[in-house]
Design an enzyme around this catalytic site. Structure first.
Site, PDB file in Angstrom:
ATOM      1  N   GLY A 163       0.811  -1.215   0.000  1.00  0.00           N
ATOM      2  CA  GLY A 163       0.000   0.000   0.000  1.00  0.00           C
ATOM      3  C   GLY A 163       0.838   1.255   0.000  1.00  0.00           C
ATOM      4  O   GLY A 163       0.396   2.311  -0.432  1.00  0.00           O
ATOM      5  N   ALA A 164       2.080   1.142   0.499  1.00  0.00           N
ATOM      6  CA  ALA A 164       2.929   2.320   0.624  1.00  0.00           C
ATOM      7  C   ALA A 164       4.379   1.872   0.748  1.00  0.00           C
ATOM      8  O   ALA A 164       4.656   0.707   1.028  1.00  0.00           O
ATOM      9  CB  ALA A 164       2.531   3.134   1.855  1.00  0.00           C
ATOM     10  N   MET A 165       5.302   2.807   0.528  1.00  0.00           N
ATOM     11  CA  MET A 165       6.734   2.485   0.615  1.00  0.00           C
ATOM     12  C   MET A 165       7.453   3.638   1.300  1.00  0.00           C
ATOM     13  O   MET A 165       7.309   4.792   0.916  1.00  0.00           O
ATOM     14  CB  MET A 165       7.296   2.254  -0.798  1.00  0.00           C
ATOM     15  N   GLU A 166       8.273   3.264   2.301  1.00  0.00           N
ATOM     16  CA  GLU A 166       8.807   4.252   3.237  1.00  0.00           C
ATOM     17  C   GLU A 166      10.076   4.963   2.772  1.00  0.00           C
ATOM     18  O   GLU A 166      10.954   5.247   3.588  1.00  0.00           O
ATOM     19  CB  GLU A 166       9.075   3.562   4.569  1.00  0.00           C
ATOM     20  N   ASN A 167      10.195   5.300   1.479  1.00  0.00           N
ATOM     21  CA  ASN A 167      11.402   6.005   1.014  1.00  0.00           C
ATOM     22  C   ASN A 167      11.693   7.183   1.936  1.00  0.00           C
ATOM     23  O   ASN A 167      10.799   7.958   2.270  1.00  0.00           O
ATOM     24  CB  ASN A 167      11.191   6.530  -0.409  1.00  0.00           C
ATOM     25  N   HIS A 212       2.670   3.936  10.274  1.00  0.00           N
ATOM     26  CA  HIS A 212       3.574   2.827   9.949  1.00  0.00           C
ATOM     27  C   HIS A 212       4.758   3.318   9.109  1.00  0.00           C
ATOM     28  O   HIS A 212       5.921   3.075   9.442  1.00  0.00           O
ATOM     29  CB  HIS A 212       2.781   1.748   9.198  1.00  0.00           C
ATOM     30  N   GLU A 213       4.454   4.035   8.031  1.00  0.00           N
ATOM     31  CA  GLU A 213       5.533   4.478   7.135  1.00  0.00           C
ATOM     32  C   GLU A 213       6.445   5.486   7.828  1.00  0.00           C
ATOM     33  O   GLU A 213       7.659   5.493   7.609  1.00  0.00           O
ATOM     34  CB  GLU A 213       4.956   5.077   5.845  1.00  0.00           C
ATOM     35  N   HIS A 266       8.954   3.848   9.988  1.00  0.00           N
ATOM     36  CA  HIS A 266      10.076   3.342   9.183  1.00  0.00           C
ATOM     37  C   HIS A 266      11.139   4.413   8.934  1.00  0.00           C
ATOM     38  O   HIS A 266      12.272   4.074   8.582  1.00  0.00           O
ATOM     39  CB  HIS A 266       9.574   2.878   7.812  1.00  0.00           C
ATOM     40  N   GLU A 307       9.591  -4.443   9.905  1.00  0.00           N
ATOM     41  CA  GLU A 307       8.137  -4.554   9.738  1.00  0.00           C
ATOM     42  C   GLU A 307       7.410  -4.840  11.053  1.00  0.00           C
ATOM     43  O   GLU A 307       6.339  -4.297  11.303  1.00  0.00           O
ATOM     44  CB  GLU A 307       7.807  -5.612   8.687  1.00  0.00           C
TER      45      GLU A 307
HETATM   46 ZN   LIG Z   1       6.375  -1.566   6.629  1.00  0.00          ZN
END
Ligand SMILES: [Zn+2]
Length: 403
Positions: A60-64, A96-97, A100, A119
């Site tokens: 759903g998302a990416m923590e760049n 959550h992101e 990270h 995670e």
């Molecule tokens: Zn994650």
């Protein structure tokens, strides 16, 4: 918006930028919370959250770092068209992101073997931050009702694996993003917090962040810092839950009260849904034992021999109070009758956790389903919607068995 010296932004396609307002406000509050919690202020001058159209079945998302990518449904919130649960979902994903940005970006696992450090921790932290910033959402009880149950269902079959396992191929990296890594990881991190206490656990996280920022780590480096902050070695407990798969079971074989102190007899076995998952295995299981209207104490139960645990008060014994530990608990007959009688006096975590334990223990053949129904009978019109949601899902499972 500005969050201290950091510029926080939401970037969307034309026409929907207003739908980023909720995430923007949430991110500002989360940034202040995380800066304090981790003891290391977010180090970049800005943090953008980018909403991309479409969706993926994989994520759903990416923590760049500093430029977090989201698919639109996980970041944008339209109050006119989206249910309240959608708002909570956006908050969860943003929390959550952003977690990270520290666990994953500022400190990164050395190799995929320790993916759970990213995670499991981010999943736990999203609940922690949500319970502090939005207490009415009851994130702790939701985690007991759903994440813990989900993890135990996976973990109680022969198909499970340890949280930490060696990854060698690209395919194995993909497989590592599973319910054990996320949900059991979350439950085990939560167990370590409830074992050490909120303050000592947070101090250990601060030590870990200060020591390893801009670096790479393995899991044992986290246990070392938590142990140092707590003044006791937690490595043995941590290893039991991360280097072997499976779900422990703590069984009460008796309790007697004398002089205002109850002595509870406990032993440790294993909870499994199939034969391979029922073979003997040893854990050092930390758990809080309490009496209703009395005191509470922290104990560690390990092995099949009986561990006597003393706790103040002569009221109903509550095993794993708060359901902070990753274990099933099985009462003796008198103990279970008392739990049913005093059900309404338990915390919401203990109420939904007891529903989960009793249903799960029946599915595994450890006790009769009538025990679950005795507890379910105590859920009434005044109960929390979360309890009803749990009951509905259990009844749905039962209906499925007869289909
Ligand atoms: Zn994650």
């Amino acid at each position: 918006v500005k969050g201290g010296p950091v510029e926080i932004g939401v970037i969307t396609r034309k026409g929907v930028v207003d739908q980023g307002d909720y995430a923007l406000g949430a991110a500002k509050r989360l940034l202040a919370y995380y800066n304090d919690y981790f003891g290391q202020p977010y180090p970049l001058p800005k943090m953008d959250m980018i909403a991309g159209p479409g969706s993926s079945q994989f994520f759903g998302a990416m923590e760049n770092w500093g430029a977090i990518f989201y698919f639109e449904p996980t970041l944008l919130f339209d109050a006119a068209r989206t249910a309240e649960s959608g708002r909570q979902q956006v908050h969860s994903v943003v929390a959550h992101e952003m977690a990270h940005q520290w666990f994953g970006d500022l400190v990164t696992m050395g190799w995929w073997d320790d993916l759970w450090l990213n995670e499991g921790f981010a999943s736990w932290m999203e609940g922690k931050a949500t319970s502090v910033l939005n207490p009415t959402w009851k994130a702790d009880a939701v985690a007991v009702a759903y994440e813990r149950e989900g993890a135990m269902q996976l973990d109680a079959t022969a198909a499970t694996h340890p949280i930490i396992r060696h990854v060698q191929t690209v395919d194995e990296i993909g497989q590592a993003f599973d319910g054990i890594t996320y949900s059991k990881g979350q439950a085990v991190i939560g167990m370590m917090e409830s074992t050490l206490g909120e303050v000592k656990f947070r101090d250990g996280i601060r030590r870990y962040m200060a020591k390893y920022k801009y670096g790479n780590t393995v899991t044992d480096q986290l246990w070392t810092e938590l142990s140092a902050a707590a003044g006791r070695d937690v490595t043995k407990i941590a290893h039991d839950f991360t280097l072997q798969g499976g779900v422990p079971l703590v069984t009460m074989t008796g309790a007697r009260c004398a002089g205002g102190v109850t002595t509870v007899s406990l032993s440790q076995g294993r909870y499994g849904l199939d034969a391979p998952s029922k073979t003997a295995q040893t854990w050092h299981v930390p758990l809080v034992v309490a009496t209703v209207g009395g005191g509470s104490t922290s104990a560690v139960v390990s092995g099949a021999q009986v561990t006597p645990v003393k706790v103040k008060g002569c009221g109903t014994v509550v095993l794993n109070r708060g359901k902070g530990s990753y274990t099933r608990v099985l009462y003796d007959e008198a103990g279970h009758s008392a739990i049913v009688r005093d059900y309404a006096k338990l915390t919401l975590e203990d109420r939904v956790g007891t529903l989960g334990d009793d249903f799960g223990l029946a599915l595994g053949g450890y006790q009769d389903l009538t025990r679950y129904f005795a507890v379910q009978d105590r859920v009434n019109a005044g109960s929390d919607p979360l309890e009803w949601s749990v009951v509905a899902s259990k009844l749905g499972t039962l209906t499925g068995l007869f289909d």
